[in-house]
Design an enzyme around this catalytic site. Structure first.
Site, mmCIF file in Angstrom:
data_model
loop_
_atom_site.group_PDB
_atom_site.id
_atom_site.type_symbol
_atom_site.label_atom_id
_atom_site.label_comp_id
_atom_site.label_asym_id
_atom_site.label_seq_id
_atom_site.Cartn_x
_atom_site.Cartn_y
_atom_site.Cartn_z
ATOM 1 N N CYS A 2 -12.153 6.094 -12.609
ATOM 2 C CA CYS A 2 -13.042 5.991 -13.633
ATOM 3 C C CYS A 2 -12.516 5.919 -15.234
ATOM 4 O O CYS A 2 -12.782 5.195 -16.118
ATOM 5 C CB CYS A 2 -14.060 6.961 -13.305
ATOM 6 S SG CYS A 2 -14.817 7.058 -12.084
ATOM 7 N N CYS A 48 0.776 -1.277 0.074
ATOM 8 C CA CYS A 48 -0.056 0.202 0.098
ATOM 9 C C CYS A 48 0.987 1.220 0.093
ATOM 10 O O CYS A 48 1.666 1.376 0.797
ATOM 11 C CB CYS A 48 -1.043 -0.214 1.178
ATOM 12 S SG CYS A 48 -1.236 1.309 2.393
ATOM 13 N N CYS A 100 -12.722 11.606 -11.939
ATOM 14 C CA CYS A 100 -12.180 10.396 -11.213
ATOM 15 C C CYS A 100 -11.285 9.691 -12.143
ATOM 16 O O CYS A 100 -11.554 9.133 -13.004
ATOM 17 C CB CYS A 100 -13.338 9.771 -10.731
ATOM 18 S SG CYS A 100 -13.133 8.114 -10.739
ATOM 19 N N CYS A 143 0.964 3.479 2.875
ATOM 20 C CA CYS A 143 1.618 3.027 4.164
ATOM 21 C C CYS A 143 3.030 3.415 3.819
ATOM 22 O O CYS A 143 3.730 3.620 5.347
ATOM 23 C CB CYS A 143 1.366 1.643 4.203
ATOM 24 S SG CYS A 143 -0.390 0.799 4.164
#
Ligand SMILES: *[C@@H]1O[C@H](CO)[C@@H](O)[C@H](O)[C@H]1NC(C)=O
Ligand SMILES: *[C@@H]1O[C@H](CO)[C@@H](O)[C@H](O)[C@H]1NC(C)=O
Ligand SMILES: *[C@@H]1O[C@H](CO)[C@@H](O)[C@H](O)[C@H]1NC(C)=O
Length: 494
Positions: free
Chosen positions: A385, A47, A382, A50
């Site tokens: 998208c 991630c 987005c 992270c």
């Protein structure tokens, strides 16, 4: 021998290099219970957010170690059960533990300075012990403060009040005072609680039996102003309140204060039925377009039915006056105002691979009870998208031969009012033939293969398009995991 000693020294040095404890299923509970205050990061090695947090987290851990505050991490790809037990749904998830029973989300920024500041405050006592002299300043030290009045030997009241303070310490300031003469001077009997606030009636008293839930409920109700303010901190609360929200848009603080004062009488009448709040039209004016108001024409007023996501804008040709707003709210409340529906024009033809939905043809297409209808709710800005668009077109092509059974459709949810509650983009839902009231929400990989498999398995018609296997396999490699970085998906309007 010598080599072995050197090795173990090297290992000791390595282990000591991090002040973040790496916890596992068999060490987690012990660690939490043996430390008064712990910040835990639940993460996955892949991630991105992270990885960005890691050095900040290390730095904070080193500083906070001296204050006896422990920072730990849990790798959810190895400790799946532990993460599930703690309700982890995205990475990273940060939680503050005071033992295993008192757990709260960490709400601050993911930077070392923010973590250090927040956790240091958390380590201070939740309740300030006050006396006659310190009470006066304390009462006005924040817009809402709670003061507990109970005797020095009333351990039960003290404990209950402290427990409430521990769980609500992020929202309000808490103080307590044991001097009985001070309670008398404030006009209350021991034990009781007074919530002091800088708005509305100024203070409210809780003098029932001390009970954690009852006190929390009291605090929440008393701290919600009759006419509040919509902002990033309060928006979610209003949206989940279960009653409509009436917005008062105005550009300056003076105007907002003035309108709030004028409209208090309406707010009073509908207390508990409709929330009223001002909103800064300079900072959040764009939000007006979500309510089908014209941006820039201030002040403005609109009601949003938060449950059905329907909008009731007040005519912007009229002035926002107490008389007209009262009449409008009365009509809304008696069901006489029709919701306003924003829609793009209905497309003249549907020749493309994907059927275009707008608000005006939504029912006709989505609610067609004979077909399984897959709907992508997207926003033009987005990124995910845009990445999905070519695959979605491909999906549309694949289902063309089954057009009597399955419709692949999309809707620009920023330009069209849809009845669905959309929390992030893209949202993909399947409206099943014969079962339109319970659409399924898709959370799998955004690949043609995964989507076709899902429609086959979960659609009413079980349509199998037998997608090109080779292509599909290649795509699978880049499939996104079902749990994603939280920040990527949610676009906060406020
Ligand atoms: C940290 O905790 C230990 C053990 O509970 C205690 O002995 C020590 O005094 C604490 N240090 C600080 C700075 O609070
Ligand atoms: C509540 O209990 C704590 C811990 O025993 C104590 O320090 C504090 O003075 C008590 N508060 C009051 C108002 O008596
Ligand atoms: C069908 O739906 C169920 C429940 O949401 C899910 O577990 C399953 O993976 C879906 N099937 C496919 C092929 O995605």
């Amino acid at each position: 021998m010598r080599t072995a000693a050197l090795f173990s020294l090297a290992f000791a040095a390595l282990a000591a290099a991090s002040d973040v404890a790496d916890l596992k299923k068999d060490t987690f509970n012990d660690h939490i219970e043996s430390h008064e205050l712990v910040l835990a990061e639940f993460f996955a090695p892949w991630c991105g957010h992270c990885k960005a947090l890691a050095p900040e987290y290390e730095e904070a851990a080193t500083t906070l170690k001296e204050k006896n505050i422990s920072l730990v991490k849990v790798d959810c790809t190895e400790q799946a059960d532990l993460c599930q037990e703690h309700g982890v749904e995205g990475y990273p998830t940060l939680k503050v533990f005071r033992g295993l029973k008192s757990v709260q989300a960490y709400p601050g920024a993911r930077k070392s300075a923010a973590i250090i500041s927040y956790m240091t405050k958390q380590a201070l006592p939740a309740v300030s012990v006050l006396d006659k002299d310190t009470l006066k300043d304390f009462k006005t030290s924040d817009s809402v403060v709670l003061v507990g009045y109970f005797g020095a030997d009333d351990k039960a009241s003290n404990e209950t009040f402290t427990a409430v303070a521990d769980s609500l310490r992020d929202s309000y300031l808490f103080g307590a005072i044991s001097d009985e003469s001070v309670a008398k001077a404030e006009g209350v009997e021991q034990p009781s609680i007074v919530l002091y606030k800088t708005f509305d009636e100024g203070k409210n008293t809780f003098d029932k039996k001390f009970d954690e839930e009852a006190i929390k409920k009291f605090a929440k109700a008393a701290a919600t102003p009759l006419v509040g303010e919509v902002g990033p901190d309060t928006y979610q609360g209003y949206m989940s309140a279960g009653i409509p929200l009436a917005y008062i848009f105005a550009e300056t603080e003076e105007e907002r204060k003035e309108l709030a004062k004028e409209l208090k009488s309406v707010a009073e009448t509908y207390k508990g039925k409709i929330n009223f709040a001002t909103i800064d039209a300079k900072a959040f004016g764009q939000h007006a377009s979500n309510l089908n108001l014209e941006v820039g024409k201030w002040p403005a007023f609109a009601i949003q039915d938060t449950a059905k996501n329907q909008k009731y804008p007040f005519d912007q040709g009229k002035k926002v006056t107490v008389k007209d707003i009262t009449a409008f709210v009365d009509e809304f409340s008696s069901g006489k105002v029709k919701p306003s529906i924003k829609s793009e024009p209905t497309p003249e033809n549907q020749d493309g691979p994907v059927t275009i939905i707008v608000a005006n043809n939504y029912d006709e297409i989505v609610m067609d009870d004979k077909k399984d209808v897959l709907v992508e709710f997207y926003a033009p800005w987005c990124g995910h998208c845009k990445a999905l668009a070519p695959k979605y077109d491909e999906l549309g092509e694949l289902f063309k031969p089954f057009a009597d059974k399955v419709t692949i459709a999309k809707v620009d949810a920023t330009l069209n009012d849809v009845p669905d509650d959309i929390q992030g983009f893209p949202t993909i839902k399947l409206f099943l033939a014969g079962k339109k009231s319970e659409p399924l929400t898709y959370s799998g990989g955004r690949t043609v293969e995964d989507l076709t498999a899902w429609i086959k398995e979960n659609g009413s018609h079980k349509v199998d398009v037998s997608a090109d296997k080779k292509e599909a396999t290649e795509e699978k490699k880049e499939a996104k995991p079902a749990v994603v970085d939280i920040d990527d998906e949610i676009h906060d309007e406020l």
